[in-house]
Design an enzyme around this catalytic site. Structure first.
Site, PDB file in Angstrom:
ATOM      1  N   ARG A 340       0.848  -1.190   0.000  1.00 26.98           N
ATOM      2  CA  ARG A 340       0.000   0.000   0.000  1.00 26.98           C
ATOM      3  C   ARG A 340       0.884   1.241   0.000  1.00 26.98           C
ATOM      4  NH1 ARG A 340      -3.786   1.326   5.075  1.00 26.98           N
ATOM      5  NH2 ARG A 340      -1.810   1.921   5.996  1.00 26.98           N
ATOM      6  N   GLU A 441     -12.464   2.464   1.559  1.00 27.94           N
ATOM      7  CA  GLU A 441     -12.563   2.743   2.995  1.00 27.94           C
ATOM      8  C   GLU A 441     -13.230   4.083   3.268  1.00 27.94           C
ATOM      9  OE1 GLU A 441      -8.597   2.719   4.684  1.00 27.94           O
ATOM     10  OE2 GLU A 441      -7.701   3.482   2.852  1.00 27.94           O
ATOM     11  N   ASP A 465     -11.310   2.246   8.587  1.00 26.70           N
ATOM     12  CA  ASP A 465     -11.701   3.597   8.192  1.00 26.70           C
ATOM     13  C   ASP A 465     -13.133   3.644   7.691  1.00 26.70           C
ATOM     14  OD1 ASP A 465      -9.594   5.408   8.744  1.00 26.70           O
ATOM     15  OD2 ASP A 465      -8.373   4.381   7.261  1.00 26.70           O
TER      16      ASP A 465
HETATM   17  C1  PEP Z   1      -8.451   0.167   7.294  1.00 22.21           C
HETATM   18  O1  PEP Z   1      -8.745   1.362   7.305  1.00 22.21           O
HETATM   19  O2  PEP Z   1      -9.267  -0.748   7.519  1.00 22.21           O
HETATM   20  C2  PEP Z   1      -7.068  -0.253   7.028  1.00 22.21           C
HETATM   21  C3  PEP Z   1      -6.748  -1.516   6.896  1.00 22.21           C
HETATM   22  O3  PEP Z   1      -6.117   0.712   6.977  1.00 22.21           O
HETATM   23  P1  PEP Z   1      -5.445   1.409   8.271  1.00 22.21           P
HETATM   24  O4  PEP Z   1      -5.900   0.654   9.465  1.00 22.21           O
HETATM   25  O5  PEP Z   1      -3.988   1.337   8.021  1.00 22.21           O
HETATM   26  O6  PEP Z   1      -6.013   2.789   8.160  1.00 22.21           O
HETATM   27 MG    MG Z   2      -7.380   2.824   6.444  1.00 19.45          MG
END
Ligand code: PEP
Ligand code: MG
Length: 581
Positions: A340, A441, A465
């Site tokens: 990512r 997200e 998110d």
């Molecule tokens: C999410 O938002 O679910 C995710 C996997 O990203 P992060 O927790 O790094 O924001």
């Molecule tokens: Mg996220």
């Protein structure tokens, strides 16, 4: 000495799951009474020398600890020792302490302590887990030098009996080696967070640990009986017979379960009737690789690259980023790694020196993740080139975080094309067919995922998110945590919509948010058609067990029934009932 309060339950932060019962091996913090002492002019040089000798002794200790760590845990685990050595070598520490001794004519202990306190204070102002951890590291370094200056000795893990439970304020690199040597049953600490180095060590050693207990060293006695419940993040001091009995039983169940789950390691994540899904892992730092490989995961579904931008006080170079990606990609072969791109914003990027970047009042809704990368294309392309180069070394996919619309995704893809072109001009090889996915997200992306899916090779749902933005709740704010509701119909409908949208466009859909790691949701997600679950390594066997115990038709029926209910309690009932049969 005053007897400390005998008490019951303390809540901390889960560092490593499992239950341990044993006697406390208490490592109490030394109390330093630091008062300024006047040093005569003729003795100033001797005083600065005394400080320098103390620093070099601590450095020697750390270098030895690092060698031991490499021998016992492998090279990937030297990060903490390296960080401490780097801090010791920081010319600012030397300069500030020595200046104080020379200019203020004070003793080394006082000069050191006031310098450390100043740094700690500046870190305390930054509300961020990473900086909280660095603050603990600085304090740890300060104490080590102080021990040398004062010849103070604290109880050492070297003398801990087997099966003891270490209770300590913090643990340094040399302590972690000793934990392994002494085969302690578990540990708990005053400081530390979910992603702290000690938490990762505990996971690696596979011993239960609870951290961030604030003052557990102050309320326990050496040799008190303690239960460390790493599943719930609690510790119980001097439990009554009934509690002890219950936990002993749970311990036995867990040992048997672990043995059973271990047997699943090399079996596929496949339903009773042969429907196969991918069970992958999330990774935040390279130290987690060993646990990931041991878990039997078939790839990495989310490689969070943020730590590469946080570990130094500057922008990482293309080569540095490439090396980190390459190592992980190599180790994960024959499976693929979804990398990512940067998901940072706010005060976490202040140190990167981005021109025109100003502090924001609400960084989570501000210039973060893909928005930041699109605004600073040179920074973005540097990361993309590093990832593309790593794609030649294994199986790599790229994923853009916080996509809010198809046009944003297209802009990111255009910059990816430019980065590819730049590498071609340099005659650098990469995987020309590299797949590119969008993280879904943000509700705006979820509701237009049919359009985004046409442009993407895959979708990955970030429920952490997605849920926070659906309910307008800050996921770090404990006062509204009760509203974080993965089973709310709004969330379930969004998930179903995203999965269907991906499938209608002929693309696969994964999930890398925490919802994917909770076994209560596995069957429903499977029934909705989720193709990939990306979870922490510790969750892999449990999720696999659920998948292998259900047929895809049963899972689809369950998902249908769940989506036909409209309140959380009835949804929960449907799920519970399905787990009983
Ligand atoms: C999410 O938002 O679910 C995710 C996997 O990203 P992060 O927790 O790094 O924001
Ligand atoms: Mg996220």
């Amino acid at each position: 000495m005053e007897q400390k309060v005998k008490t019951d339950v303390f809540k901390g932060v889960i560092a490593s799951s499992g239950i341990a019962i044993g006697k406390i091996y208490l490592i109490e913090e030394e109390e330093y009474c630091i008062v300024p002492k006047k040093i005569q002019k003729q003795n100033i040089k001797k005083e600065t020398e005394r400080f320098k000798i103390a620093v070099s002794k601590v450095k020697e200790e750390l270098i030895n600890a690092k060698k031991e760590i490499i021998k016992i845990f492998g090279k990937a685990h030297t990060l903490l020792a390296d960080a401490h050595i780097l801090m010791l070598e920081d010319p600012l520490l030397d300069r500030d302490v020595i200046r104080k001794i020379v200019e203020e004519n004070v003793n080394a202990e006082y000069a050191l302590w006031t310098t450390i306190e100043k740094v700690v204070l500046s870190f305390e102002k930054i509300d961020d887990e990473y900086f909280r951890e660095r603050k603990n590291d600085i304090q740890e370094i300060g104490k080590r030098i102080m021990r040398q200056l004062t010849s103070n000795k604290r109880r050492s893990i070297t003398d801990a009996p087997n099966d003891a439970i270490v209770v300590s304020h913090n643990l340094g690199p040399s302590d972690t080696v000793k934990l392994k040597e002494r085969m302690v049953a578990g540990f708990v600490t005053d400081v530390g967070g979910r992603t702290s180095h000690i938490a990762l060590f505990a996971q690696d050693l596979d011993i239960p640990a609870v951290v961030g207990l604030k003052n557990i060293t102050g309320v326990t006695n050496h040799e008190d009986v303690i239960i460390v419940d790493g599943n719930q993040g609690i510790v119980i001091i001097n439990p009554d017979e009934q509690t002890l009995e219950n936990y002993r039983r749970e311990c036995d169940i867990q040992i048997n379960e672990k043995k059973e789950l271990q047997k699943l390691r090399d079996l596929p994540a496949q339903t009773k009737d042969g429907h196969r899904v991918t069970l992958a892992c999330n990774i935040d730092t390279p130290e987690e690789m060993k646990a990931i490989i041991n878990s039997g995961a078939e790839g990495i579904g989310l490689f969070r690259t943020e730590f590469i931008f946080l570990r130094e006080n500057r922008m990482p170079t293309e080569d540095e980023q490439y090396e980190v990606c390459r190592d992980i990609v190599h180790k994960m072969l024959p499976y693929s790694v979804i990398i990512r791109t940067l998901d940072l914003g706010g005060d976490k990027v202040m140190h990167l020196g981005l021109e025109g970047f100003n502090p924001e009042s609400n960084p989570f809704l501000g210039l973060r993740a893909i928005r930041l990368c699109l605004k600073y294309p040179e920074m973005f392309k540097t990361q993309l080139r590093a990832i593309l180069r790593a794609s030649k070394e294994g199986k790599v996919k790229i994923m853009f975080p916080m996509i809010s619309s198809v046009s944003e995704f297209q802009m990111a893809k255009r910059l990816l094309e430019t980065a590819k072109q730049e590498l071609r001009t340099r005659n650098v090889e990469f995987d020309e067919k590299i797949e590119v996915g969008a993280m879904i997200e943000i509700p705006s992306a979820a509701l237009t995922s049919d359009i985004i899916a046409k442009e993407a090779d895959f979708l990955s749902i970030g429920t952490n998110d997605l849920i926070q933005y659906t309910f307008a709740i800050d996921r770090m704010n404990e006062t509204v945590a009760y509203m974080y509701e993965p089973l709310h119909l709004s969330v379930l409908r969004l998930l179903k919509h995203i999965i269907d949208a991906g499938h209608n466009a002929g693309k696969w859909v994964g999930m890398c948010g925490e919802m994917a790691a909770d076994i209560s949701f596995t069957s429903v997600l499977l029934g909705m058609g989720l193709d990939e679950f990306s979870v922490p390594p510790s969750a892999v066997p449990r999720i696999k067990k659920v998948i292998r115990n259900i047929s895809i038709e049963e899972a689809k029926d369950l998902a249908r029934e769940v989506l036909n209910n409209n309140d959380k309690d009835s949804i929960l009932n449907v799920i519970r009932k399905s787990q009983l049969v």
